[in-house]
Every structure is written in C-alpha cells, then in structure tokens.
Design a protein around this motif. Sequence first.
Motif, PDB file in Angstrom:
ATOM      1  N   ASN A 147       0.835  -1.195   0.000  1.00  0.00           N
ATOM      2  CA  ASN A 147       0.000   0.000   0.000  1.00  0.00           C
ATOM      3  C   ASN A 147       0.875   1.252   0.000  1.00  0.00           C
ATOM      4  O   ASN A 147       1.940   1.275   0.620  1.00  0.00           O
ATOM      5  N   LEU A 148       0.406   2.300  -0.680  1.00  0.00           N
ATOM      6  CA  LEU A 148       1.135   3.570  -0.774  1.00  0.00           C
ATOM      7  C   LEU A 148       0.544   4.639   0.140  1.00  0.00           C
ATOM      8  O   LEU A 148       0.801   5.824  -0.019  1.00  0.00           O
ATOM      9  N   GLN A 149      -0.246   4.229   1.129  1.00  0.00           N
ATOM     10  CA  GLN A 149      -1.021   5.193   1.910  1.00  0.00           C
ATOM     11  C   GLN A 149      -0.147   6.109   2.760  1.00  0.00           C
ATOM     12  O   GLN A 149      -0.526   7.257   3.022  1.00  0.00           O
ATOM     13  N   SER A 165      -0.492   7.790  -5.008  1.00  0.00           N
ATOM     14  CA  SER A 165      -1.339   7.479  -3.849  1.00  0.00           C
ATOM     15  C   SER A 165      -2.813   7.707  -4.170  1.00  0.00           C
ATOM     16  O   SER A 165      -3.694   6.964  -3.713  1.00  0.00           O
ATOM     17  N   ALA A 166      -3.079   8.730  -5.000  1.00  0.00           N
ATOM     18  CA  ALA A 166      -4.465   9.065  -5.338  1.00  0.00           C
ATOM     19  C   ALA A 166      -5.138   8.010  -6.191  1.00  0.00           C
ATOM     20  O   ALA A 166      -6.366   8.015  -6.334  1.00  0.00           O
ATOM     21  N   LEU A 167      -4.349   7.087  -6.750  1.00  0.00           N
ATOM     22  CA  LEU A 167      -4.927   6.057  -7.609  1.00  0.00           C
ATOM     23  C   LEU A 167      -5.610   4.932  -6.823  1.00  0.00           C
ATOM     24  O   LEU A 167      -6.021   3.934  -7.410  1.00  0.00           O
ATOM     25  N   GLN A 186       4.791   2.507   6.330  1.00  0.00           N
ATOM     26  CA  GLN A 186       5.255   3.527   5.396  1.00  0.00           C
ATOM     27  C   GLN A 186       5.639   2.909   4.046  1.00  0.00           C
ATOM     28  O   GLN A 186       5.863   1.700   3.936  1.00  0.00           O
ATOM     29  N   PHE A 187       5.732   3.790   3.050  1.00  0.00           N
ATOM     30  CA  PHE A 187       6.145   3.356   1.716  1.00  0.00           C
ATOM     31  C   PHE A 187       7.118   4.379   1.142  1.00  0.00           C
ATOM     32  O   PHE A 187       6.932   5.588   1.308  1.00  0.00           O
ATOM     33  N   ALA A 188       8.160   3.898   0.473  1.00  0.00           N
ATOM     34  CA  ALA A 188       9.140   4.794  -0.158  1.00  0.00           C
ATOM     35  C   ALA A 188       9.679   4.133  -1.412  1.00  0.00           C
ATOM     36  O   ALA A 188       9.446   2.949  -1.667  1.00  0.00           O
TER      37      ALA A 188
END
Length: 264
Positions: A147-149, A165-167, A186-188
């Motif tokens: 997840n990219l949240q 993220s908006a996708l 987290q995501f990076a």
Amino acid sequence: MTNLCYSPYHFTMNAKISDAIIQLIEQGALQATSCMTQSDLWETAAAKLKPFSDRVDIGLHLNLTHTFASGNLVFPLPMLIVRAWSASLNRELITQCIEEQWDLFVSVLGKQPDFIDGHQHIHQFPFIRDILLQLLKEKKFTGWIRNLQQPINPPHYRFKTRMLSALGSNSLAKACQTYHFNQNGQFAGIYDFKLTNYGQLNQYWLANAKDHLLIMCHPALAQSKDQDPIQHARIQEYQYFSSDQFQLDCQQYGIQLTRLGAMQ
C-alpha cells in the motif's frame, strides 16, 4: 533500530533484472521480491529464487499493462485507469487473468505468495481491487498487500507520490482492513528514474524511516535488449545496493533489514 524491507519489482521481466535480484538477495541487501509469472523466464528464474524462500518474502506482481511473448491480457495504462474508474472492464476476463497469474506462482513455487502488489500499482485501482480482494478471501490468503497510503515524500517527487497514492491507496487500505489483510506501514522508493544520486535519495528515505517501512526498488545488472525506459536507473540502483556505502548508510541510520512478513 528501525526495521524495514527493500522489495524489488519485475522479477522475470528480463534476465538482467532477475539476476540482479538474486545476487542482491545473496548479499543480504533485499528482503523481498515480487514476480511477473507470465514471463517465459518464470519457471527457470523461479528455480533460482525458490531456495531463498525462507530468507525473503516472495510476492506476486500482478500485471495488466506489460506485454509478454505469451500474449497476455494487456491494456495501455491510461485506458486501464479510465476503464477501472468507469467500471467498464470485463469482470470475467480480469478475474481469469488474476487467477492465471496466481496459479502460475503456486504451481512453480509450491506455496501461496507472501504478498501481493501490482505492476504500475494496478492492484489498488477500483474494480480490479475489488476482484482481487474477493479472490484472496476465497483463497484464504494470509500474506500482506502493498500500500502507498503512508509515503515518504522527498521534496522533488511529492507530486508524483501524491498522484500514485491518489490512484487508490486509501480505498485499498480500508478494504484490506475490512478483509483483515495485513499491509506495510510507510512506503518509499518513488522518484522519476532520471540520472540522480540514488544513494543520497535513499539516505533521505532512511532518515525518515519508521518500522514496517517498505522501500520499492528496481535493480538490474546491465542494460537489456528490451526497450526499458528506466534501465539506467536500474543499473545505478544495483551499484548502490552492492556498495559498501549502502551498508554504511544502514548503520548510520540504525536500520535493520527484515522481511516484512516477519514484522506482521
């Protein structure tokens, strides 16, 4: 110590990528990888990856936008976005495509994927997301979903991060909670793939890391014959992960490299 996981995508997209991932796993630089099972290279490359299944999380990289020689179901990304948001995709075809990729993974590796993500983040798109999560529920999936949240936003890449993220990241997060599927924290790893100081960019992510951070990466040993628009960035990533500087950066920022599945 902060526990985090590096996960490269595109295993079996081409041999240079797969070989780089195997080498970096052997070196202890990577703790996960996600696989494109529609590739003609899948069975051969998976045989090399399988011995590491107790050391890294091995996931399924769902694909609907990259063409393989097998003649898989493919959409141009802009078209897929429009059709996913308008719910004008064929449910039966999408379901069949996901199941085929899942079955290819299980038949070769002999187990369910440790996690699920998607090429160009298609797993978080509406309609596709709903089909996927229902299938995972039916298959009693026990792994985690990317997840990219909660992205780490380097200053120069905030727009791209927000767009990705908006996708669908917020909707995916809520749906995973409903289905009781684990996710990363987290995501990076988001940047523009132009020639840059990748080590410096990675240091920014490490400096802002919290437990359960997932950092995506895209290493390759060398240029391939494929028309790969990010192959120069892939080589730079591989060189950094193979360097002493990577190990020093992890030490400096108090990083412990860990399988995300082991942190759940």
